[in-house]
Write an enzyme that holds these catalytic residues in place. Structure first.
Site, short mmCIF file in Angstrom:
data_model
loop_
_atom_site.label_atom_id
_atom_site.label_comp_id
_atom_site.label_asym_id
_atom_site.label_seq_id
_atom_site.Cartn_x
_atom_site.Cartn_y
_atom_site.Cartn_z
CD1 TRP A 134 -3.20 -16.45 12.07
CD2 TRP A 134 -1.09 -16.00 12.69
NE1 TRP A 134 -2.44 -17.58 11.84
CE2 TRP A 134 -1.15 -17.34 12.22
CE3 TRP A 134 0.13 -15.50 13.13
CZ2 TRP A 134 -0.04 -18.17 12.18
CZ3 TRP A 134 1.24 -16.31 13.08
CH2 TRP A 134 1.15 -17.63 12.61
CG ASP A 215 2.94 -11.95 10.45
OD1 ASP A 215 3.59 -12.44 9.52
OD2 ASP A 215 2.24 -12.64 11.22
CE LYS A 251 -2.87 -18.13 4.03
NZ LYS A 251 -1.88 -18.38 5.07
#
Length: 403
Positions: A134, A215, A251
């Site tokens: 990311w 994460d 999300k």
């Protein structure tokens, strides 16, 4: 002369820059495959029905706008704990977990990064991120003062996992390094280790006394199954690791702008929780004072109410199934067109993103000739595909690959 004469221009953020370019393009054929947010089959943002219900219930309760406690809303943090680690988790039962509400997953990463900069052992430990990862990971950890290094992850020849390279790099790293791991739906590649590979990763990390920093931005969104998507985290906890987990509800609940998340710390003994929690609370107090309430109240209500929780699972299954269907359809169209190359990675990868393998020159052609927006490394947001644009997208990819 200005006080700020010594301030250099910061590098442009690729994702944000892409969004600006896409918004400025008024062509009717435009397809935005850069945005990291779910879209329905009409290409529109989708508010989860269960979130609408939770909002309606909150409105009827006529609550207040008081500050939350420094640790956040217990309905959220306790529910998030059980979601990540499992309701029957020994770590929770033994009171070895502390969870603090954060400004989504990004805030969780930053609080964890600053905490570790102050207390990591050894003090010179570096942070290892996957290559690629990311785009904000490096920014966060370097801003917190860490040295950031990379470990191999993507096999660019197959667009699958380079497990041998990854294990080799983790084994070669000095003992006690901080290893950032994507729990599921790896961003940007969509490449996840298998259960067997996760066990191998855990073996090496245990052998080298590395600290896992998970994460987790896509639990339940990746496969539609919250337990399956938490497999790696629960494996490491069962193996006795102390670790951090960053959790986001952007999300999987669609709470993008509400910035709702948690940072979880799992420690070896409940005797260490008081000290760890006090320092996390101190860092949170210094940066945001207290976390925002509205998104936390929505997520907390969904996590604590059995009826809403079950509906949320159904909502996630729907989102996950649509993305899987788009993967299947894109691969089928590319293979039907005879597009040069192997496109099996489109369906073997998982989650919101697909690492297509397209080169920079091809990405630029897609942008200028076909008004298709994806990141320079060839990553597409599969959520941006729908039945109305998938033929056009396949045709455009075929054109730039073939020519």
């Amino acid at each position: 002369m200005s006080y700020f004469d010594n301030v250099p221009q910061a590098p442009a953020d690729g994702i944000l820059q892409l969004s600006v370019l896409s918004k400025a393009d008024s062509n009717s054929s435009k397809v935005d495959l850069g945005v990291g947010a779910y879209r329905d089959d009409n290409g529109k943002p989708w508010v989860l029905p269960v979130v609408r219900k939770a909002e309606q219930q909150l409105a009827q309760e006529a609550g207040d706008h008081e500050y939350l406690g420094v640790g956040g809303l217990p309905a959220l943090t306790n529910g998030a704990q059980k979601l990540i680690f499992g309701a029957d988790s020994a770590a929770i039962r033994e009171q070895r977990v502390y969870s603090i509400q954060t400004i989504s997953g990004t805030g969780a990463n930053m609080v964890g990064a600053v905490f570790l900069k102050q207390f990591k052992q050894p003090a010179d430990a570096a942070v290892y991120i996957s290559k690629p990862t990311w785009g904000n990971h490096r920014n966060i950890f370097e801003t917190a003062g860490h040295e950031v290094r990379e470990y191999r992850y993507c096999d660019y020849s197959t667009l699958g996992l380079d497990i041998d390279g990854m294990l080799s790099d983790l084994r070669a790293a000095p003992r006690g390094q901080i290893i950032v791991l994507h729990a599921c739906a790896h961003n940007p590649t969509g490449i996840d280790p298998t259960a067997e590979q996760w066990a191998q990763i855990a073996d090496v990390m245990q052998e080298r006394a590395h600290f896992p920093f998970f994460d987790c931005a896509y639990q339940g969104f990746a496969t539609g199954n919250v337990d399956r998507d938490a497999y790696a985290i629960r494996l490491f906890v069962e193996r006795g690791f102390e670790l951090f987990v960053c959790e986001s509800f952007a999300k999987n609940m669609g709470l993008y702008g509400e910035r709702t998340g948690c940072l979880h710390a799992v420690v070896a003994s409940s005797a260490r929780v008081a000290a760890v929690s006090s320092q996390m609370n101190r860092l949170s107090r210094a940066t945001i004072s207290t976390a925002s309430a509205y998104g936390a109240k929505i997520a907390g209500k969904v996590l604590q109410d059995p009826e809403l929780y079950n509906e949320w699972i159904e909502n996630m299954e729907l989102m996950s199934a649509r993305i899987m269907d788009m993967r299947t359809q894109l691969r089928a169209r590319l293979e039907k067109l005879g597009t040069p190359g192997d496109w099996s990675h489109v369906t073997s990868q998982i989650g919101m993103f697909s690492f297509t393998g397209l080169k920079l020159a091809q990405v630029e052609r897609l942008r200028t000739e076909f008004h298709m927006y994806l990141t320079n490394d060839g990553r597409i947001s599969v959520a941006g595909l729908n039945t109305g644009n998938i033929d056009y997208v396949a045709m455009a990819i075929d054109s730039v690959v073939r020519n």
